[in-house]
Scaffold this active site. Sequence first.
Site, PDB file in Angstrom:
ATOM      1  N   ASP A 102       3.809 -32.628 -15.943  1.00 54.21           N
ATOM      2  CA  ASP A 102       2.670 -32.939 -15.086  1.00 54.21           C
ATOM      3  C   ASP A 102       3.052 -34.034 -14.086  1.00 54.21           C
ATOM      4  OD1 ASP A 102       0.242 -33.541 -13.978  1.00 54.21           O
ATOM      5  OD2 ASP A 102      -0.807 -33.877 -15.872  1.00 54.21           O
ATOM      6  N   CYS A 108       1.416 -33.033  -5.418  1.00 56.67           N
ATOM      7  CA  CYS A 108       1.802 -32.521  -6.750  1.00 56.67           C
ATOM      8  C   CYS A 108       2.648 -31.244  -6.679  1.00 56.67           C
ATOM      9  CB  CYS A 108       0.594 -32.349  -7.664  1.00 56.67           C
ATOM     10  SG  CYS A 108      -0.734 -31.338  -6.990  1.00 56.67           S
ATOM     11  N   HIS A 118       1.040 -35.674 -12.144  1.00 50.49           N
ATOM     12  CA  HIS A 118      -0.119 -36.490 -11.770  1.00 50.49           C
ATOM     13  C   HIS A 118      -0.133 -37.868 -12.427  1.00 50.49           C
ATOM     14  CE1 HIS A 118      -1.305 -32.300 -11.000  1.00 50.49           C
ATOM     15  NE2 HIS A 118      -1.913 -32.811  -9.962  1.00 50.49           N
TER      16      HIS A 118
END
Length: 397
Positions: free
Chosen positions: A278, A76, A280
């Site tokens: 994000d 990430c 993820h």
Amino acid sequence: MEEMHRYENQITIFTEYLEEYPNTDELVWILGKQHLLKTEKSKLLSDISARLWFTYRRKFSPIGGTGPSSDAGWGCMLRCGQMMLAQALICRHLGRDWSWEKQKEQPKEYQRILQCFLDRKDCCYSIHQMAQMGVGEGKSIGEWFGPNTVAQVLKKLALFDEWNSLAVYVSMDNTVVIEDIKKMCRVLPLSADTPGDRPPDSLTASNQSKGTSAYCPAWKPLLLIVPLRLGINQINPVYVDAFKECFKMPQSLGALGGKPNNAYYFIGFLGDELIFLDPHTTQTFVDTEENGTVNDQTFHCLQSPQRMNILNLDPSVALGFFCKEEKDFDNWCSLVQKEILKENLRMFELVQKHPSHWPPFIPPAKPEVTTTGAEFIDSNEQLEELDLEEDFEILSV
């Protein structure tokens, strides 16, 4: 009409998401641009969706030949680093005001920027290159990076990227040294170069804004990364205003950070909440198509932006700024003087001269090798030579 319909759908989601600000006159800041929440929601959404969005991917060729073929669970911060760098490249070639529309033909520079980040070992800022360059920073492949590590890796990889010809400066000890940056970014005039070195510079020159001469520009575009620790276990509230101020600067590339082992790319704020992209989400690897372009649908986030309270941020962050020309850097310095250095407890320092107790500043130079590292580790024997086999594990995907 379809575009409007798409925006209306997104605005509905966005309004639900921001219902605690039903009709405020709040300003939202995104990477140096302001949007009025009340009247400019569609502009705000299209500004956010124009950022390149990099997420976990699966089914790419194994890193180093025998390593993981997905970065889910560990990549990430590498993806956030890619997003910050991609934003610098967009500003470099297309300008901060460039906007992206779904299924619309994009400029060739956009396609070329995207190609730099594909999950292949021969792309200069791929997950392969970043993970392998991290080995030199003490991170085994599949290990989570912190903001400073990702900054150091980008600094090294940029040396191999002749097309963009970026100068990457990563500050040390919370201190940005003006003299060192100028030494690194001011390049020799054309006549001082040998003809063999011309292609990157002529490319650089051709991408300058209209009105510049055909000579090599006197300034290498600067990617400035400032890794910071803004508290011990949590962010010290005294830094909040200065941190938000950085997103207002026209040079802003946002910030890398998040929570331990959970990285986000912060692109702006609304009140005391940070807006972030994000990484993820795990998507399937996308490669170049036969016509040489990339299907870019999965590289833009079309959902409503996510937010978190600034005080929930882990204190370890890295701020990013892009200065295409020397005047942009000079302007950044004066904004920092005005907004950051006025605080009693300063978020970071900006000094004119290289501190005398530091080792001398040597601008980074490209190593004398023909590879950026992805080919160094191609077999188990080589891994053993590098004493990496203990930390190196094949991640089950």
